[in-house]
Design an enzyme around this catalytic site. Structure first.
Site, short mmCIF file in Angstrom:
data_model
loop_
_atom_site.label_atom_id
_atom_site.label_comp_id
_atom_site.label_asym_id
_atom_site.label_seq_id
_atom_site.Cartn_x
_atom_site.Cartn_y
_atom_site.Cartn_z
N ARG A 154 -0.55 3.49 4.60
CA ARG A 154 -0.91 2.58 5.71
C ARG A 154 0.05 1.40 5.67
O ARG A 154 -0.05 0.51 4.81
CB ARG A 154 -2.36 2.10 5.56
CG ARG A 154 -2.78 1.08 6.64
CD ARG A 154 -2.79 1.72 8.02
NE ARG A 154 -3.31 0.85 9.06
CZ ARG A 154 -2.57 0.34 10.03
NH1 ARG A 154 -1.25 0.56 10.06
NH2 ARG A 154 -3.12 -0.38 10.99
N CYS A 172 -8.90 3.27 4.08
CA CYS A 172 -8.58 2.45 5.24
C CYS A 172 -9.85 2.24 6.07
O CYS A 172 -10.69 3.14 6.18
CB CYS A 172 -7.51 3.15 6.08
SG CYS A 172 -7.07 2.26 7.60
#
Length: 546
Positions: free
Chosen positions: A218, A265
């Site tokens: 990410r 996430c």
């Protein structure tokens, strides 16, 4: 007459041996000669029938040797013929049963279409490499690096890669993403710039600890390329204390701490929310979560050296990364000071991941690891730490990663009205079988992961094969975890008979943590405009082979 026949044969044999003086590498065994064996002119006995019998015998022997060597010569010439050349683009176009399935290893190209269905690891594993190189996958599975595997693969060789394909492209210095690191081809890419990708389900739960190359990535900004020798971490000192400027060597002097932590996430499983109503954000499926063994200095030790201690008023530890946008704005986030200074919270300034220096995509040379907390607070490429009266003013702290009611839209949202996400809710997902797959009748094996934020341990995973009408308890795998410090996921599996007569199964999983938090049954009531905190029961629909 015999001498006339014999003489050319011997001369031909000698020529054949001379031609074979520099055999190709592929023909060493076939074409090499023993210098101690050289054909010699016979000394025939010229007395009548004896001469004739011996002469014909010698001639036959020599003709036989000539035939063998002629065949070997043909094999050598065939092996020395130029192999057919393919471009990487041609190989990549052969990535399905319809087009044929090609892979590469080194400079060689193989058509493994006929081998896919008999691959010992299952067709899906080999299909991950379809149209590309095998090396990244063989690196994950060392069992391939054996002679008999290479011999098996050699049977499927069809040519070689065009050497021109290996010419490195010119680096575009005007492109901030041009120097990004290379990534594993198995990763399912959600965006290239910045790079965001997740491992496929069939690899995600193959191991309790996720291999570095397929750990979900990410990134919010271009990946910085930092020199470990000149790297410095700036820690703002408490009032009356000096600030710290720490090199990597300085961090190594702090007591080294190791912990296994799952990172997730906030947008994991967002794709399921988009099926209800459109949201803004990357289309993460179930793979925006991974687990690693992290090592580094404890944040509480570093903060203590800078003079920080708990106070009666609320305070926050603010982190700033060395990744910046074109305006010079860096990624930032914060956590409460009480968590940062608590040794039991085990917050790390990590410089190792699974026993190796951090990969660039994962924060080299130093990142924050905050066990039990959303991945957005695990700031990578850490450059600065400060203790403030308020949380970070970063966009990603104040104007992102917050949850809202399903009734809130972009015209009515008030980001200041909601707290920033820290600990995440209980979560689980099915990684095997996959949605739409056809399974064999008899018995089904269902596998997946489960995790809960804040150090809460997963105590149970319930699995249903009939859409939630009946439930079975899965077996939990992985490390036993301490109360309130269950930082890592539990892998789980259930082996169960396929109900007779069923042509399809609606498989569901739901996890329960040690606070008896349980996942909600549907997505609609937890939908929010950013698509975060998606943790409804995970469902897959599969067909049963007749």
């Amino acid at each position: 007459m015999l001498l006339l026949l014999h003489r050319p044969v011997v001369l031909g044999l000698r020529q054949a041996f001379r031609l074979r003086s520099s055999p190709s590498r592929l023909c060493v065994q076939t074409c090499s000669t023993n210098n101690s064996f050289q054909p010699q002119h016979p000394s025939p006995n010229f007395s009548g029938d004896n001469y004739s019998r011996r002469g014909w015998k010698v001639m036959g022997t020599l003709l036989g040797l000539g035939s063998v060597l002629a065949y070997h010569d043909h094999r050598c010439r065939a092996s020395q013929e130029s192999p057919r050349m393919y471009t990487k683009e041609e190989v990549s176009s052969h990535s399905s049963p319809e087009t044929g399935i090609w892979v590469t290893l080194g400079c060689e190209v193989f058509d493994v279409t006929e081998f896919v269905n008999i691959h010992p690891g299952g067709p899906s594993k080999l299909m991950l490499a379809a149209g590309g190189p095998l090396e990244p996958f063989w690196a994950l599975y060392a069992v391939h690096n054996q002679p008999h595997v290479c011999e098996l693969l050699a049977e499927y060789k069809i040519g070689e890669l065009n050497p021109e394909d290996n010419v490195s492209p010119t680096l575009d210095i005007s492109d901030p993403y041009a120097n990004d690191p290379k990534r594993h081809p198995a990763l399912r890419v959600n965006s290239q710039r910045p790079f965001n990708a997740e491992p496929p389900p069939e690899l995600l739960t193959e191991n309790y600890v996720t291999p570095n190359p397929i750990f979900f990535t990410r990134n919010h900004l271009p990946v910085p390329d930092l020199d470990p020798d000149t790297y410095r971490l700036h820690v703002v000192g408490a009032p009356g204390h000096q600030s710290l400027c720490l090199s990597l060597d300085d961090l190594y002097k702090f007591s080294k701490h190791e912990i296994t932590v799952t990172l997730q996430c906030a947008g994991n499983r967002r794709s399921e929310m988009t099926q209800i109503k459109e949201v803004k954000g990357l289309e993460w499926r179930i793979g925006a979560i991974s687990t690693a063994c992290w090592a580094g200095a404890r944040l509480c030790d570093v903060l203590a050296q800078a003079g920080h201690q708990l106070s009666d008023t609320e305070a926050h530890v603010c982190f700033e990364g060395l990744d910046c946008d074109p305006t010079g704005t860096a990624y930032g986030a914060s956590i409460p000071l009480a968590r940062a200074l608590n040794p039991e919270a085990e917050v790390l300034l990590a410089y190792e991941m699974n026993g190796q220096p951090l990969p660039r995509d994962h924060g080299f040379p130093v990142r924050v690891v905050v066990p039990g907390v959303v991945g957005a607070r695990h700031v990578k490429w850490l450059g600065r730490i400060s203790v403030e009266a308020e949380e970070s003013h970063s966009h990603w702290q104040r104007r992102d990663y917050k949850g809202f009611s399903p009734s809130v839209d972009w015209d009515t949202v008030d980001f200041d009205s909601a707290p920033s996400i820290q600990e995440l809710p209980v979560q689980s997902a099915i990684t095997e079988p996959q949605d739409g797959e056809t399974i064999e009748s008899g018995e089904v094996t269902v596998k997946g992961y489960a995790w809960s934020g804040g150090g809460r341990a997963v105590i149970r995973v319930d699995v249903s094969l009939d859409g939630g009408l009946t439930w079975q308890v899965a077996e939990l795998d992985g490390e036993e975890q301490s109360p309130r410090k269950a930082w890592a996921w539990r892998l789980w599996q259930l082996q169960a008979p396929v109900p007779s007569g069923k042509k399809e199964l609606n498989i569901i999983c739901k996890a329960v943590d040690d606070s008896y938090n349980v996942q909600p049954d549907t997505v609609a009531p937890i939908w929010n405009l950013r698509g975060v905190l998606s943790n409804a029961w995970h469902r897959v629909h599969v067909h049963v082979a007749p």
